[in-house]
Design a protein around this motif. Sequence first.
Motif, PDB file in Angstrom:
ATOM      1  N   GLY A   1      32.757  32.434  53.159  1.00 17.41           N
ATOM      2  CA  GLY A   1      33.592  31.254  53.250  1.00 17.41           C
ATOM      3  C   GLY A   1      33.806  30.553  51.924  1.00 17.41           C
ATOM      4  N   GLN A   2      33.072  30.970  50.885  1.00 17.70           N
ATOM      5  CA  GLN A   2      33.277  30.317  49.599  1.00 17.70           C
ATOM      6  C   GLN A   2      34.525  30.898  48.930  1.00 17.70           C
ATOM      7  OE1 GLN A   2      29.707  29.994  47.556  1.00 17.70           O
ATOM      8  NE2 GLN A   2      30.521  28.752  45.905  1.00 17.70           N
ATOM      9  N   ARG A   3      35.203  30.098  48.135  1.00 14.35           N
ATOM     10  CA  ARG A   3      36.439  30.575  47.542  1.00 14.35           C
ATOM     11  C   ARG A   3      36.142  31.669  46.522  1.00 14.35           C
ATOM     12  NH1 ARG A   3      38.278  28.486  42.452  1.00 14.35           N
ATOM     13  NH2 ARG A   3      36.629  27.214  41.550  1.00 14.35           N
ATOM     14  N   SER A   4      37.060  32.615  46.440  1.00 16.23           N
ATOM     15  CA  SER A   4      36.871  33.707  45.509  1.00 16.23           C
ATOM     16  C   SER A   4      37.463  33.341  44.160  1.00 16.23           C
ATOM     17  CB  SER A   4      37.581  34.959  46.024  1.00 16.23           C
ATOM     18  OG  SER A   4      37.005  35.342  47.240  1.00 16.23           O
ATOM     19  N   VAL A   5      36.709  33.594  43.129  1.00 15.32           N
ATOM     20  CA  VAL A   5      37.255  33.410  41.796  1.00 15.32           C
ATOM     21  C   VAL A   5      38.177  34.588  41.490  1.00 15.32           C
ATOM     22  CG1 VAL A   5      36.700  33.350  39.345  1.00 15.32           C
ATOM     23  CG2 VAL A   5      35.311  32.070  40.972  1.00 15.32           C
ATOM     24  N   LEU A   6      37.688  35.763  41.825  1.00 16.11           N
ATOM     25  CA  LEU A   6      38.478  36.962  41.542  1.00 16.11           C
ATOM     26  C   LEU A   6      38.636  37.781  42.813  1.00 16.11           C
ATOM     27  CD1 LEU A   6      39.653  38.717  39.091  1.00 16.11           C
ATOM     28  CD2 LEU A   6      37.589  40.071  39.397  1.00 16.11           C
ATOM     29  N   GLU A   7      39.862  38.210  43.048  1.00 12.12           N
ATOM     30  CA  GLU A   7      40.103  39.121  44.157  1.00 12.12           C
ATOM     31  C   GLU A   7      40.901  40.299  43.643  1.00 12.12           C
ATOM     32  OE1 GLU A   7      41.295  37.495  48.274  1.00 12.12           O
ATOM     33  OE2 GLU A   7      41.375  35.777  46.917  1.00 12.12           O
ATOM     34  N   VAL A   8      40.487  41.476  44.047  1.00 14.31           N
ATOM     35  CA  VAL A   8      41.211  42.683  43.679  1.00 14.31           C
ATOM     36  C   VAL A   8      41.607  43.371  44.983  1.00 14.31           C
ATOM     37  CG1 VAL A   8      40.986  44.967  42.632  1.00 14.31           C
ATOM     38  CG2 VAL A   8      40.083  42.971  41.448  1.00 14.31           C
ATOM     39  N   GLU A   9      42.889  43.651  45.104  1.00 14.61           N
ATOM     40  CA  GLU A   9      43.378  44.240  46.350  1.00 14.61           C
ATOM     41  C   GLU A   9      44.071  45.567  46.082  1.00 14.61           C
ATOM     42  OE1 GLU A   9      46.049  41.337  47.910  1.00 14.61           O
ATOM     43  OE2 GLU A   9      44.444  40.002  48.604  1.00 14.61           O
TER      44      GLU A   9
ATOM     45  N   LEU B   1      43.387  35.680  40.482  1.00 17.27           N
ATOM     46  CA  LEU B   1      42.392  34.798  39.892  1.00 17.27           C
ATOM     47  C   LEU B   1      42.577  33.435  40.542  1.00 17.27           C
ATOM     48  CD1 LEU B   1      40.216  34.708  37.609  1.00 17.27           C
ATOM     49  CD2 LEU B   1      41.988  33.736  36.153  1.00 17.27           C
ATOM     50  N   ASP B   2      41.534  32.942  41.181  1.00 16.73           N
ATOM     51  CA  ASP B   2      41.640  31.668  41.874  1.00 16.73           C
ATOM     52  C   ASP B   2      42.778  31.645  42.882  1.00 16.73           C
ATOM     53  OD1 ASP B   2      39.699  29.809  41.491  1.00 16.73           O
ATOM     54  OD2 ASP B   2      40.453  29.201  39.526  1.00 16.73           O
ATOM     55  N   GLY B   3      42.999  32.759  43.555  1.00 17.12           N
ATOM     56  CA  GLY B   3      44.027  32.827  44.579  1.00 17.12           C
ATOM     57  C   GLY B   3      45.432  33.031  44.051  1.00 17.12           C
ATOM     58  N   ARG B   4      45.575  33.073  42.722  1.00 17.74           N
ATOM     59  CA  ARG B   4      46.895  33.259  42.135  1.00 17.74           C
ATOM     60  C   ARG B   4      47.014  34.678  41.588  1.00 17.74           C
ATOM     61  NH1 ARG B   4      47.898  29.405  37.402  1.00 17.74           N
ATOM     62  NH2 ARG B   4      49.069  31.098  36.453  1.00 17.74           N
ATOM     63  N   THR B   5      48.113  35.346  41.907  1.00 17.28           N
ATOM     64  CA  THR B   5      48.282  36.697  41.409  1.00 17.28           C
ATOM     65  C   THR B   5      48.487  36.676  39.902  1.00 17.28           C
ATOM     66  OG1 THR B   5      49.335  37.308  43.475  1.00 17.28           O
ATOM     67  CG2 THR B   5      49.650  38.804  41.618  1.00 17.28           C
ATOM     68  N   VAL B   6      47.651  37.420  39.191  1.00 19.24           N
ATOM     69  CA  VAL B   6      47.821  37.475  37.739  1.00 19.24           C
ATOM     70  C   VAL B   6      48.404  38.811  37.308  1.00 19.24           C
ATOM     71  CG1 VAL B   6      46.015  35.824  37.254  1.00 19.24           C
ATOM     72  CG2 VAL B   6      45.438  38.239  37.348  1.00 19.24           C
ATOM     73  N   GLU B   7      48.274  39.789  38.173  1.00 20.45           N
ATOM     74  CA  GLU B   7      48.785  41.101  37.813  1.00 20.45           C
ATOM     75  C   GLU B   7      49.034  41.862  39.097  1.00 20.45           C
ATOM     76  OE1 GLU B   7      47.818  42.104  34.288  1.00 20.45           O
ATOM     77  OE2 GLU B   7      48.943  43.971  34.309  1.00 20.45           O
ATOM     78  N   SER B   8      50.177  42.543  39.152  1.00 19.90           N
ATOM     79  CA  SER B   8      50.408  43.387  40.319  1.00 19.90           C
ATOM     80  C   SER B   8      51.116  44.645  39.865  1.00 19.90           C
ATOM     81  CB  SER B   8      51.227  42.637  41.364  1.00 19.90           C
ATOM     82  OG  SER B   8      52.489  42.315  40.838  1.00 19.90           O
TER      83      SER B   8
ATOM     84  N   PRO C   1      53.689  53.323  29.162  1.00 22.21           N
ATOM     85  CA  PRO C   1      53.253  52.171  28.391  1.00 22.21           C
ATOM     86  C   PRO C   1      54.250  51.865  27.278  1.00 22.21           C
ATOM     87  CG  PRO C   1      51.963  54.094  27.800  1.00 22.21           C
ATOM     88  CD  PRO C   1      52.885  54.512  28.906  1.00 22.21           C
ATOM     89  N   ARG C   2      54.396  50.591  27.015  1.00 21.73           N
ATOM     90  CA  ARG C   2      55.353  50.216  25.962  1.00 21.73           C
ATOM     91  C   ARG C   2      54.672  50.261  24.614  1.00 21.73           C
ATOM     92  NH1 ARG C   2      56.526  44.970  29.277  1.00 21.73           N
ATOM     93  NH2 ARG C   2      54.328  45.375  29.508  1.00 21.73           N
ATOM     94  N   GLY C   3      54.931  51.339  23.913  1.00 20.92           N
ATOM     95  CA  GLY C   3      54.354  51.490  22.582  1.00 20.92           C
ATOM     96  C   GLY C   3      52.843  51.456  22.637  1.00 20.92           C
ATOM     97  N   ASN C   4      52.259  50.806  21.673  1.00 23.74           N
ATOM     98  CA  ASN C   4      50.812  50.726  21.596  1.00 23.74           C
ATOM     99  C   ASN C   4      50.308  49.470  22.290  1.00 23.74           C
ATOM    100  OD1 ASN C   4      48.356  51.676  20.866  1.00 23.74           O
ATOM    101  ND2 ASN C   4      48.340  50.672  18.859  1.00 23.74           N
ATOM    102  N   ARG C   5      51.235  48.737  22.894  1.00 20.64           N
ATOM    103  CA  ARG C   5      50.862  47.431  23.411  1.00 20.64           C
ATOM    104  C   ARG C   5      50.170  47.520  24.761  1.00 20.64           C
ATOM    105  NH1 ARG C   5      55.868  43.680  23.453  1.00 20.64           N
ATOM    106  NH2 ARG C   5      56.915  45.662  23.606  1.00 20.64           N
ATOM    107  N   VAL C   6      49.352  46.551  25.019  1.00 16.64           N
ATOM    108  CA  VAL C   6      48.773  46.437  26.338  1.00 16.64           C
ATOM    109  C   VAL C   6      49.724  45.570  27.146  1.00 16.64           C
ATOM    110  CG1 VAL C   6      46.374  46.816  25.821  1.00 16.64           C
ATOM    111  CG2 VAL C   6      47.373  44.619  25.348  1.00 16.64           C
ATOM    112  N   SER C   7      49.585  45.598  28.472  1.00 21.38           N
ATOM    113  CA  SER C   7      50.536  44.865  29.292  1.00 21.38           C
ATOM    114  C   SER C   7      50.572  43.412  28.849  1.00 21.38           C
ATOM    115  CB  SER C   7      50.154  44.961  30.759  1.00 21.38           C
ATOM    116  OG  SER C   7      48.866  44.440  30.955  1.00 21.38           O
ATOM    117  N   GLY C   8      51.738  42.952  28.540  1.00 23.04           N
ATOM    118  CA  GLY C   8      51.816  41.655  27.874  1.00 23.04           C
ATOM    119  C   GLY C   8      52.375  40.540  28.716  1.00 23.04           C
ATOM    120  N   THR C   9      52.095  40.595  30.014  1.00 24.04           N
ATOM    121  CA  THR C   9      52.737  39.619  30.889  1.00 24.04           C
ATOM    122  C   THR C   9      51.933  38.339  31.046  1.00 24.04           C
ATOM    123  OG1 THR C   9      51.717  40.791  32.707  1.00 24.04           O
ATOM    124  CG2 THR C   9      54.021  41.298  32.253  1.00 24.04           C
ATOM    125  N   ARG C  10      50.666  38.412  30.699  1.00 27.47           N
ATOM    126  CA  ARG C  10      49.831  37.253  31.003  1.00 27.47           C
ATOM    127  C   ARG C  10      49.984  36.131  29.987  1.00 27.47           C
ATOM    128  NH1 ARG C  10      44.127  39.454  33.350  1.00 27.47           N
ATOM    129  NH2 ARG C  10      44.989  41.143  34.580  1.00 27.47           N
TER     130      ARG C  10
END
Lengths: 217, 328
Positions: B46-54, B111-118, B128-137
């Motif tokens: 019942g405690q809120r999740s800091v991180l959820e992975v689905e 993270l905290d119930g908000r989608t940070v990556e999907s 992958p775009r060049g040498n970059r890591v996903s840059g959406t965050r």
Amino acid sequence: MNWSFMAQNAHFFVNAAYVTVFISFFGVVFAILIGVVCAALEVSHVPILSPVTRGYIELSRNTPLLVQLYFLYFGLPKLGISWSAQTCAVVGLAFLGGSYMAEAMRGGLEAVPRIQRESARVLGFSPRQTLTHIILPQALSSAIPGVVANVIFLVKESSVVSAIALADVMYVTKDLMGISYDTYESLALLIITYLIILLPISVIGTVLERRFDYARR
Amino acid sequence: MTDGQENRLEAGRESAGTLGPTGSARSMEPLRSSGTTDPEGRTGVGQRSVLEVEHLVKQYPGADVPVLNDISFRIPKGKVFVVLGPSGSGKSTLLRTIAGLEPIQGGRILLDGRTVESGDASKGVRAPRGNRVSGTRSTDLRTRIGMVFQSYDLFPNKTVLDNVTMAPVLVQKRSRDEARKEALELLDRVGLADRKDAWPNELSGGQRQRVAICRALILHPEIMLFDEVTAALDPEMVREVLQVILELADQGLTMMIVTHEMAFARGIADHIVLLDRGSLVEESDDPERFFTDPATERARQFLSTFTYERRRGDGVGEQAHQAGQGNV
């Protein structure tokens, strides 16, 4: 050893040393500028420009400086471009040195471990902050030994400009040998002159290497 | 160095308990010994999740099989989530996707119930775009997840103090004085206040990892990811780093830990999972049980690799590989 001959003719070398230092200095400065631009283009994989850069580097470092100078001094006038011997010397040194500098700097950039970029990213750094605070300082550190070696190399290579009638130390030596036949003394003066020019550069280079060597400090 | 540094250090020591990244005002307790549960009895359901992975799927371009296949779990606030698994099972990749260093091809990270990556599985594997890591965050999002890597990742061109204060000053736009003050308090907590002006290369591996932990903590992340942080260390340096992590657990910091230190995992975990070839093969809310009596054969097998027994004369071939002795 004819000491009095050497003492009498030393002043020729002082004047000629100005020429050598002058063209070397500007050659090195432009070579470094070209190197920075080319290294940046090479690692950033820009379409068209990156392959062009690669082509320049291969052309520049796989042709002798003497040939490059002949092209600039004797070839270009046929195409209607006439430069002074001094301009040709500076352009030639910059053209040759640019590729060497580019390779040294590219090596520095590629020596920065990927994890440095990733750590910066996880800490929230922008790409620009990562570049200025993390990548460039570390790349500089690894590039310095190569850059210093190139500077010394270019100053020595400047002796080739005597071939296009520029009165540098090499040119003066050849003159002196022809007039006096004191070959031994003339060459001794030449060596001393180069050492006086180059040893301080060597020392400064070592100091810079130590100052920016983050791995050993 | 500014004046009054000594005072700050002193103040830092006194107020150390208030420095918990979660803002917990609990005073610093003595290090908890392995195997005991948190005296505060961390609540579970019942405690809120800091991180959820689905249903997370991670596949590298050109690879036939995904590195991570349909991974789901949640980490409640204040809990310590430990990931075990053999090399190449995808543990580090899992942490890297959560940290935003690798794009994902399916599922969601919240993270905290908000989608940070999907990731959209129907779109297949993105190149992958060049040498970059996903840059959406966003920057804000990235600073809310702290990470410490296996290899030394301190910036060698910065002193210890600058390593710690750079991100708060440059990224969070905090004042230099304030960042410095907190950095010194954090360094003091890990016993490195006197090394604040040292260069990373002058430190031992264990000291560097402790500085790396401070560097992540100063941003007040909601969750800390530890990716085999002691794997590159000499044995005697392992403990000094793990003790710092134990203290953080006691202060209620939410953590996800990938480790090969079984005794540490057993002592610190609230929740333990075994990852094998990209899938979660066992999950347990009872670490003690997991180590003494795992539910799956795969877990038993994995844990047996940490015990050493000699074949004695009698009972040839009868190898008693008791996973219960996996407490190395």
